[in-house]
Design an enzyme around this catalytic site. Structure first.
Site, PDB file in Angstrom:
ATOM      1  N   ASP A 315       0.887  -1.367   0.015  1.00 47.08           N
ATOM      2  CA  ASP A 315      -0.010   0.043   0.068  1.00 47.08           C
ATOM      3  C   ASP A 315       1.021   1.359  -0.021  1.00 47.08           C
ATOM      4  OD1 ASP A 315      -2.600   1.134   0.200  1.00 47.08           O
ATOM      5  OD2 ASP A 315      -1.847   1.969   2.232  1.00 47.08           O
ATOM      6  N   GLU A 368       1.113  -0.596  -5.152  1.00 45.88           N
ATOM      7  CA  GLU A 368       0.175   0.629  -5.396  1.00 45.88           C
ATOM      8  C   GLU A 368       0.947   1.694  -5.371  1.00 45.88           C
ATOM      9  OE1 GLU A 368      -3.346   3.139  -3.592  1.00 45.88           O
ATOM     10  OE2 GLU A 368      -1.916   2.590  -2.308  1.00 45.88           O
TER      11      GLU A 368
END
Length: 633
Positions: A315, A368
Site C-alpha cells: 500500500d 500501489e
C-alpha cells in the site's frame, strides 16, 4: 524457580543479523513463544526496547503488576529484553510495561510480534500458538507457480472482510463462514485470485485496516488465527490465490501501538518531516534503521510463511518514495543529492523484494504506486524496485473520467482511452477498479455512468469488457461485479438483494464470462505485459467513438479481435480490416447479449472480403451494438 528465568532463543548469530538488519525470521525469536525449560512449561517473552530502563510483562496472571515479572536485558547491546515465565500458556493476555531512560517516560505496549490480539477496542496481546494441519499441498507445490506466473490469467476480486456480507442480524461473518460462502462465490465468479484489504489487527474500523497495530496477528474481529488459516486453505483448495494488502508505509499513534515504543522514536523516523504523515495523521517507519527494516521484512515473510499468502499488495508506495509527498515547500528536506527521493525507503523496498522473491520465488509483490516513478516492476538487478506488478492508476482515472461523459461528447475525448497504450508496457501493470473509487462521494461505478438505467448498465458492461481486453491483469472491488448502486459502506454488507434484478444479475453473468474468456483464450494473457501482445486496428475513429484492436498470444491462430462502440448509436455495416491469415470469425462474447441485460443486438459479421481497410488486405463488415463490446476470434 524465580518468576522470570534467564532464557533465550537468540544465538550470537541471530543478534548479529538483527543488528545489521538482515534477520528476516524475527518472528521465530521475538514476541511470545510457548517453550519448556527444565521440565516446566511456560512462555518465553522477548521485546526490542533499547531505550528502556526496565521492561515488565503484565497481564491477568499477575494482576497487571509491573513489579512481578521483569524481563532481563541482554548484555550484547541489542536492546532486547527477554525471559521465561513458567506456567503461562495459550490464551493469556499480556502487555509490556516499559520505563524509559528518556525523560522518565512510561509506556504500556502491545507486543509488536503478537500472533493474536484482543478484539478492539480492547488492546492486549494474547499468547497464542496452535497447530494447523494445512490441506493445500497440491496448490503450494504444483499449482501456485502456474497460477502466479506473469504469463497466466490474473483476475483479482478485492474484498473488505467486514463488509462483503453480514449475517441476518448485521454481525460479521466468521473466518469459517467465509471459508464456505466467500470461497464458493469467488470460485463461481471465475476470479483467479482474491485480495484482502488488510487483515492484520487494527484498532479503528473507519481506517478499513490501513492503520495497523498488530502486524503479525490476523484481526480477531472474525475469529482466531486458525480461522484465517482455514479461509486461506479453503481458497487454495479451490485453486484461488490469496493476495494480502500490506502496509509498511505508516502506522497509527495509538498508545498501545508502535509509536514512541520505549520512550524513544524506535520504529518511526525521529525527524517529524520524515516521520509523520500529514494525510493520514500517522507515523512513518524509519527505513534507515537496521532493526526496523528487519522487523518489516520479517513481517512480510511471516505472512508468506505461516499463512501461505501468494502475493503481497504493498500500500501507498508513492508516499514512501518521495520526501515531499503531501508536503508543502519548507516541510521537507532534500536528500544528499538535492532531490526529493527517499533513498532509505528505496533501499528498503529493493531489499524487501529481493528477500521475498529469494525465499518464495512463486509469489508476487504488487505496488500501489500512483506516480511515474520508473522501473517499479523492473528487477532490482536491472536497477528497478523489484515488484512483480504495479497498479495502473493512470489508466483507472482516465477510463473513469471518460466513461462519466455523456456519449455525445466522447468523440472529443477518445485520447483518454487510447493514451494508456503509450506507456502500457513500461511496467507490468494491473488494471484496478479499487475500493478508493467507490467512496467519499465518488459514487458507485454504475452511478458514475451517464444516461438512463439501460445506458448506465450498458456503459458498465462495456467498461468491464474494455478492461478485460486491455493489456495487463485485472482487479475489481467487491460489489462492482454486480453493479452495486450505493457507495461502499464498511459498516454493512453489500446490497446482495440487487442481484434478483436482471440488470444486476446480467453484469454478474458478464463478469463470469469475461473471467472465463480471459482464462480460456491465451491471447489475453500470454503477452499481457508485452507490446507484442497488442495491436491497434483503428484508434482514430473519433467521430463514431469506436475502437478496434487485436490481442495476440504465442500462436497467431489464437488472436483475439475486439470492437468497442462507446455511444448508444447502433453501428451497422461497420467495416474492420483484419489480418490476411484470419479465417472465419467467431463471436466469443457480446456485452449487449440479452443474458447480460443488453438489447440483444447481434454482431452479424459478414464473410471475409478482399477489400483493403485499415491498411489490411481483407476486411469484414459487422454490427457493433450500442454501448457494446464484441470479442471475436
Amino acid at each position: 524457580m524465580p518468576q522470570v528465568t534467564v532464557f533465550s532463543l537468540f544465538s550470537e548469530f541471530d543478534i548479529d543479523l538483527f543488528k545489521s538488519g538482515k534477520h528476516f525470521r524475527l518472528y521465530e525469536k521475538l514476541g511470545s513463544h510457548l517453550v519448556e525449560f527444565e521440565g516446566v512449561k511456560g512462555t518465553y517473552f522477548a521485546v526490542w526496547a533499547p531505550s528502556a530502563r526496565s521492561v515488565s510483562v503484565i497481564g491477568n496472571f499477575n494482576d497487571w503488576d509491573d513489579e512481578k515479572h521483569m524481563l532481563n536485558v541482554r548484555w550484547d547491546g541489542s536492546g532486547i529484553w527477554e525471559g521465561f515465565i513458567p506456567d503461562i500458556g495459550v490464551g493469556e493476555l499480556y502487555k509490556y510495561k516499559i520505563y524509559s531512560n528518556n525523560h522518565g517516560a512510561v509506556t504500556e505496549k502491545a507486543d509488536p510480534f503478537a500472533r493474536y490480539c484482543e478484539h478492539p477496542p480492547k488492546t492486549a496481546s494474547i499468547v497464542w500458538e496452535q497447530d494447523y494441519q494445512w490441506k493445500d499441498k497440491k496448490w503450494m507445490e504444483n499449482v501456485r507457480k502456474k497460477k502466479n506466473a506473469l504469463d497466466a490469467p490474473f483476475s483479482v476480486y478485492e474484498v473488505h472482510l467486514g463488509s462483503w456480507k453480514r449475517d441476518k442480524d448485521g454481525n460479521f461473518l466468521t473466518y469459517g463462514q467465509m471459508a464456505k460462502d466467500l470461497v464458493a462465490y469467488v470460485k463461481e465468479m471465475g476470479f483467479t485470485h482474491i485480495e484482502f484489504m488488510p487483515i492484520m489487527e487494527y484498532p479503528y474500523d473507519p481506517s478499513w485496516g490501513y492503520q495497523l497495530t498488530g502486524y503479525f496477528a490476523p484481526t480477531s474481529r472474525f475469529g482466531d488465527p486458525e480461522g484465517f488459516k482455514l479461509l486461506v486453505d479453503a481458497l487454495h483448495q479451490a485453486e484461488i490465490g490469496v493476495i494480502l494488502d500490506w502496509v509498511p508505509s505508516h502506522f497509527p499513534e495509538d498508545a498501545h501501538g508502535l509509536g514512541f515504543f520505549d520512550g524513544s522514536h524506535l520504529y518511526e523516523h525521529p525527524d517529524r518531516r520524515r516521520g509523520y504523515h500529514p494525510d493520514w495523521k500517522s507515523l512513518i517507519f524509519n527505513y534507515g534503521r537496521n532493526e526496523v527494516r528487519a522487523f518489516l521484512i520479517s513481517n512480510a515473510l511471516f505472512w508468506l510463511d505461516h499463512y501461505h499468502a501468494d502475493a503481497l499488495r504493498v500500500d501507498a508506495v508513492a508516499s514512501m518514495l518521495y520526501l515531499d509527498y503531501s508536503r508543502e515547500e519548507g516541510e521537507w528536506e532534500p536528500n544528499m543529492y538535492g532531490n526529493n527521493e527517499n533513498l532509505e525507503a528505496l533501499s528498503f523496498i529493493r531489499e524487501f523484494n529481493e528477500a521475498v522473491y529469494g525465499s518464495f520465488p512463486d509469489v508476487q509483490t504488487i505496488a500501489e504506486e500512483s506516480t511515474a516513478f520508473s522501473g517499479v516492476s523492473k528487477p532490482v538487478m536491472y536497477g528497478g524496485l523489484g515488484f512483480g506488478m504495479k497498479w495502473m492508476m493512470g489508466w483507472m482515472h482516465d477510463t473513469l473520467e471518460y466513461f462519466k461523459k455523456e456519449s455525445i461528447y466522447r468523440k472529443h475525448h477518445q485520447n483518454d482511452l487510447t493514451f494508456s497504450m503509450t506507456y502500457a508496457f513500461t511496467e507490468n501493470f494491473m488494471l484496478p477498479f479499487s475500493h478508493d473509487e467507490v467512496v467519499y462521494g465518488k459514487q458507485s461505478l454504475v452511478y458514475r455512468m451517464p444516461g438512463d438505467e439501460w445506458q448506465r448498465f450498458a456503459n458498465l458492461r462495456l467498461m468491464f469488457g474494455y478492461m478485460f481486453t486491455h493489456p495487463g491483469t485485472n482487479l475489481i472491488f467487491m460489489g462492482g461485479e454486480f453493479g452495486q448502486t450505493s457507495e461502499w459502506n464498511f459498516q454493512k454488507g453489500l446490497d446482495w438483494h440487487l442481484t434478483q434484478y436482471k440488470v444486476h444479475s446480467g453484469v454478474q453473468e458478464l463478469i463470469k464470462d469475461l473471467n472465463k474468456v480471459y482464462r480460456d483464450f491465451p491471447a489475453l494473457y500470454q503477452k499481457q505485459f508485452s507490446p507484442d501482445g497488442f495491436q491497434w486496428i483503428d484508434y482514430g475513429d473519433h467521430e463514431n467513438s469506436v475502437l478496434t484492436y487485436i490481442r495476440r498470444g504465442h500462436d497467431t491462430k489464437d488472436d483475439i479481435f475486439i470492437a468497442c462502440n462507446f455511444t448508444p448509436v447502433l453501428r451497422e455495416n461497420y467495416r474492420v480490416g483484419i489480418p490476411k491469415s484470419s479465417g472465419k470469425l467467431k463471436v466469443i462474447l457480446n456485452s449487449d447479449d440479452e443474458k447480460y441485460g443488453g438489447s440483444g443486438v447481434q454482431p452479424n459479421i459478414s464473410a471475409i472480403q478482399k477489400k483493403v481497410w485499415h491498411g489490411r488486405e481483407q476486411s469484414v463488415e459487422m454490427t457493433i451494438p450500442p454501448l457494446g463490446i464484441v470479442i471475436f476470434q
